[in-house]
Design an enzyme around this catalytic site. Structure first.
Site, PDB file in Angstrom:
ATOM      1  CB  CYS A  91      -0.590  -0.139   1.404  1.00  0.00           C
ATOM      2  SG  CYS A  91      -1.483   1.472   0.890  1.00  0.00           S
ATOM      3  N   GLY A  92       0.920   1.937  -1.279  1.00  0.00           N
ATOM      4  CA  GLY A  92       1.586   3.144  -1.709  1.00  0.00           C
ATOM      5  C   GLY A  92       1.061   4.426  -0.675  1.00  0.00           C
ATOM      6  CG  HIS A  93      -2.782   5.346   1.568  1.00  0.00           C
ATOM      7  ND1 HIS A  93      -3.601   4.144   1.562  1.00  0.00           N
ATOM      8  CD2 HIS A  93      -3.458   5.636   2.865  1.00  0.00           C
ATOM      9  CE1 HIS A  93      -4.375   4.737   2.428  1.00  0.00           C
ATOM     10  NE2 HIS A  93      -4.215   4.477   2.803  1.00  0.00           N
ATOM     11  CG  HIS A 225      -7.125  -1.477  -6.572  1.00  0.00           C
ATOM     12  ND1 HIS A 225      -6.561  -2.910  -6.098  1.00  0.00           N
ATOM     13  CD2 HIS A 225      -6.400  -0.880  -5.404  1.00  0.00           C
ATOM     14  CE1 HIS A 225      -6.228  -2.742  -4.907  1.00  0.00           C
ATOM     15  NE2 HIS A 225      -6.644  -1.308  -3.753  1.00  0.00           N
ATOM     16  CG  ASP A 250      -7.068   5.472  -2.717  1.00  0.00           C
ATOM     17  OD1 ASP A 250      -6.648   6.163  -1.636  1.00  0.00           O
ATOM     18  OD2 ASP A 250      -5.761   4.923  -2.438  1.00  0.00           O
ATOM     19  CB  CYS A 254      -3.897   5.128  -5.449  1.00  0.00           C
ATOM     20  SG  CYS A 254      -3.560   2.998  -5.439  1.00  0.00           S
ATOM     21  N   GLY A 255      -0.582   4.806  -4.322  1.00  0.00           N
ATOM     22  CA  GLY A 255       0.798   5.188  -5.182  1.00  0.00           C
ATOM     23  C   GLY A 255       1.105   3.601  -5.275  1.00  0.00           C
ATOM     24  CB  THR A 256       0.606  -0.026  -5.166  1.00  0.00           C
ATOM     25  OG1 THR A 256      -0.543   0.255  -4.772  1.00  0.00           O
ATOM     26  CG2 THR A 256       1.554  -0.008  -4.393  1.00  0.00           C
TER      27      THR A 256
END
Length: 333
Positions: A91-93, A225, A250, A254-256
């Protein structure tokens, strides 16, 4: 005051998206790798996830991170990601939020101007570089896991929508990228329910007919997603609405998902290494991404992305369970 469970956490938000960073009350999760720990949580500890993510302690778009000792000698902390919809491999964030919390609470040695934190995640090694001024985490750049395109310009038949063109890429999770124009919807938050319904239908159709399977991460075998790309988006600046199973958006860019989008643009020859890519969320917040290297994943061409964003601590708390509470794992409304 009676309590049969007490969990401590520090809450944050990353460009609008919450991360509840769990610092105590869970214990060491069994597993020789962080992905084994993730799978253990899914099978044996889902009550913990529900307790923290569901109402009344959480909400339909809640995310969190269970801090763990790392399983790798080259890492400072391990993370198991939890959210309202399940346990993610990456999870990026959530990583940006966790790194911010680790610095602001002194849970890592803070070095200025940059504190480097090596994180053991279910998807692999992620490096967070935190820009620090007077002890404050100003921004975080994460070096993500290898990202790659699974399929390009595919078509899936979706009930109610017909044939929908999409591409599928992995950036820590699998993302179907769909142009909003191709489903006849505008980039407009007043139409969010229609966009969300379309996203859920597309996910379901992909998973029923051609579900992805990560070549090396066990249990990463679905698409939850859909990144709806707004008209006018380019390889320099893209806007999107990120629909997520089982039914929410989101709030962050969204980082990923940004990593997956950059992998797709790179595969198309539209985004080169060491070039800024601005990704904008449905609420207007932004991440800045860059591709810094080429690699491969089980023979598939891949890239190493970085994502830069900001997070802010929003609170600290102890989450308790009264033994007479009729909703011990919360509820979904």
């Amino acid at each position: 005051m009676r309590s049969s469970r007490v969990i401590t956490a520090v809450d944050s938000h990353t460009e609008g998206m919450p991360t509840r960073v769990v610092t105590g009350g869970v214990g060491v999760i069994p597993g020789a790798t962080m992905n084994e720990k993730r799978l253990h949580v899914i099978e044996h500890m889902d009550d913990v996830r529900q307790f923290l993510m569901n109402e009344p302690r959480g909400h339909g778009a809640m995310s969190g991170a269970l801090l763990q000792p790392p399983t790798r000698d080259d890492c400072d902390w391990g993370i198991v990601y939890i959210e309202a919809s399940g346990c993610l491999p990456m999870c990026g964030h959530g990583t940006i939020g966790t790194a911010t919390v680790l610095v602001e609470t002194g849970m890592v040695e803070v070095v200025e101007p940059v504190t480097t934190i090596r994180l053991d995640t279910p998807a692999g090694l992620v490096i967070a570089r935190v820009d620090v001024t007077d002890g404050h985490a100003d921004s975080v750049t994460i070096e993500n896991v290898p990202s790659f395109v699974d399929r390009m310009d595919a078509v899936v038949t979706v009930p109610g929508l017909g044939d929908v063109p999409y591409s599928l890429a992995f950036g820590g999770n699998y993302y179907a990228m769909v142009n909003l124009d191709d489903v006849g919807l505008p980039f407009d938050r007043s139409r969010q329910q229609e966009i969300l319904d379309a996203g859920l239908a597309i996910m379901s159709a992909i998973n029923e007919t051609a579900a992805p399977q990560h070549p090396s991460i066990s249990g990463v075998d679905h698409c939850h997603h859909v990144e709806f790309i707004a008209p006018g988006s380019t390889a320099q600046h893209s806007r999107h609405a990120m629909a997520i199973h089982p039914g929410w958006f989101d709030r962050s860019p969204c980082g990923t998902g940004t990593s997956a989008r950059m992998a797709e643009l790179w595969a198309r020859g539209e985004l080169t290494l060491n070039t800024d890519f601005v990704n904008e969320s449905f609420i207007g917040s932004r991440f800045v991404g860059r591709l810094i290297a080429e690699t491969d994943v089980a023979g598939t061409p891949a890239v190493i992305p970085t994502i830069t964003g900001r997070a802010w601590v929003t609170g600290m708390g102890q989450y308790m369970l009264d033994p007479t509470d009729p909703f011990p794992t919360g509820f979904v409304f």
